[in-house]
Design an enzyme around this catalytic site. Structure first.
Site, PDB file in Angstrom:
ATOM      1  N   ARG A 155       0.813  -1.329  -0.140  1.00  0.00           N
ATOM      2  CA  ARG A 155       0.080   0.090   0.074  1.00  0.00           C
ATOM      3  C   ARG A 155       0.892   1.286  -0.034  1.00  0.00           C
ATOM      4  O   ARG A 155       1.945   1.240   0.252  1.00  0.00           O
ATOM      5  CB  ARG A 155      -0.938   0.019   1.058  1.00  0.00           C
ATOM      6  N   GLU A 211      -6.164   4.733  13.679  1.00  0.00           N
ATOM      7  CA  GLU A 211      -6.923   3.805  14.186  1.00  0.00           C
ATOM      8  C   GLU A 211      -7.618   4.356  15.500  1.00  0.00           C
ATOM      9  O   GLU A 211      -8.673   3.813  15.911  1.00  0.00           O
ATOM     10  CB  GLU A 211      -6.318   2.423  14.656  1.00  0.00           C
ATOM     11  N   ILE A 216      -5.207  -8.956  15.691  1.00  0.00           N
ATOM     12  CA  ILE A 216      -3.634  -9.277  15.902  1.00  0.00           C
ATOM     13  C   ILE A 216      -3.041  -7.715  16.059  1.00  0.00           C
ATOM     14  O   ILE A 216      -1.836  -7.843  16.817  1.00  0.00           O
ATOM     15  CB  ILE A 216      -2.967 -10.344  15.161  1.00  0.00           C
ATOM     16  N   SER A 260     -10.830  -2.222   8.190  1.00  0.00           N
ATOM     17  CA  SER A 260     -11.616  -3.366   8.856  1.00  0.00           C
ATOM     18  C   SER A 260     -12.649  -4.287   8.048  1.00  0.00           C
ATOM     19  O   SER A 260     -12.682  -5.202   8.077  1.00  0.00           O
ATOM     20  CB  SER A 260     -12.376  -2.774  10.033  1.00  0.00           C
TER      21      SER A 260
END
Length: 371
Positions: free
Chosen positions: A15, A118, A269, A134
């Site tokens: 990305r 986030e 994770i 997500s």
């Protein structure tokens, strides 16, 4: 402002922080965008695309970090990148600091202004910059889980959707947030038997209204978690507490009682994982086996579909990038309470309460930082 976009260097991370369209928008607002040569090449975004959008190309990451006032990335800085960060420089990226004391300490040492995608909030306690990744991770979780259930991957040899006369696989989804909802959508679409558990009932009601009896909804009590995990062929863990370490929903003892060849996909994770047996893996070596149960714990799952992920991420991150560049970080955070929640570390101090609590560190409020 001078805005830098280095090439991502985490293992199998393709990305890129800004697309050419985002670069064009920032340049139109009077900013200078410095892009490392080849930063978007892996996903079909050429240097020419960036030049035509108004970017200045630089030959290496060191040059980008040296000249930029704000660094826009996707993943947390790696060791070589940490050495280039400097006091007062803005770092705008995913960080996931709660389970990572080493990275947090390193960022404190840099004195940089570290704003994490986030933990930026939105209306109604949403996490709008986490939501697009997500969604990708939730959809991918079923896809990769189905693959890991194949015998050649160490799984039970079960086809997710079954065939006429043979039962479909049982998929248990822990958490009905963005990840969980998207996982349910794909699992139902692939014909699996799906159970979803959540601590609150409201999200379960929404899924029940959408899918009816195609999905079993349960409150996430210890008994329900134990029963459904033991019955499952595939368990997807998506529990999230914003900014904090993920709750451990499945113990090592429970994993040892699961069906041999069952698969766990731990989408949590990045925040430490919601299975006690979880530890980080990479796209190069995505799985390991504990007590006969296959674990898939890749920390940057959306990085495996980087073109889709990059465009989805930029849709969410660009407005705040414009605010930070246009106003400066202090004014932008003062003007936007949601954006201010993204500040995790600044000027050598931890500024996010959940991160501080998770790591046992003191927390300094944004408005108490030195001027």
């Amino acid at each position: 402002m001078h805005i830098g976009v280095p090439k991502e260097i985490k293992v199998h991370e393709y990305r890129v922080g800004l697309t050419p369209a985002s670069v064009r928008e920032l340049c139109a607002h009077g900013h200078t965008v410095l892009v490392q040569t080849g930063a978007g090449a892996a996903i079909g975004l050429s240097d020419v695309d960036y030049q035509q959008a108004g970017a200045t190309l630089l030959p290496d990451a060191a040059s980008v970090f040296a000249q930029a006032e704000m660094i826009v990335k996707v993943k947390e800085p790696q060791a070589s990148e940490l050495a280039w960060l400097r006091p007062g420089q803005i770092l705008y990226t995913y960080l996931h600091l709660a389970p990572d004391a080493t990275l947090t300490a390193a960022l404190i040492e840099t004195g940089a202004i570290c704003i994490a995608y986030e933990t930026i909030t939105g209306p109604g306690h949403t996490l709008p910059l986490l939501a697009p990744m997500s969604a990708v991770a939730g959809r991918m979780a079923v896809q990769v889980g189905a693959h890991q259930l194949e015998q050649s991957q160490g799984g039970r040899g079960v086809l997710l959707g079954g065939v006429p006369g043979v039962p479909a696989a049982h998929v248990t989804v822990l958490g009905a947030g963005t990840v969980g909802a998207h996982a349910v959508q794909i699992a139902v679409g692939m014909g699996a038997r799906v159970t979803v558990l959540n601590r609150g009932v409201d999200k379960l009601r929404a899924l029940d209204a959408l899918y009816g009896n195609r999905v079993q909804t349960l409150l996430a009590t210890a008994q329900n978690i134990e029963q459904t995990v033991l019955e499952a062929d595939l368990v997807i863990g998506s529990a999230l507490v914003a900014g904090a370490a993920a709750p451990k929903l499945v113990s090592r003892a429970l994993v040892s009682r699961m069906q041999a060849g069952a698969v766990l996909v731990d989408v949590a994770i990045d925040q430490g994982g919601c299975f006690e047996t979880s530890h980080h893996t990479t796209h190069a070596e995505p799985t390991y086996v504990v007590d006969g149960v296959v674990h898939y714990c890749v920390a940057n799952m959306p990085g495996n579909v980087p073109r889709t992920s990059t465009f989805a991420l930029n849709n969410a991150t660009l407005p705040h990038a414009l605010a930070l560049a246009g106003k400066g970080w202090r004014q932008a955070l003062q003007d936007d309470a949601h954006l201010s929640q993204g500040l995790n570390v600044a000027l050598g101090r931890v500024t996010h309460p959940a991160v501080a609590q998770a790591l046992g560190l003191p927390c300094v409020a944004f408005d108490q930082l030195p001027g």
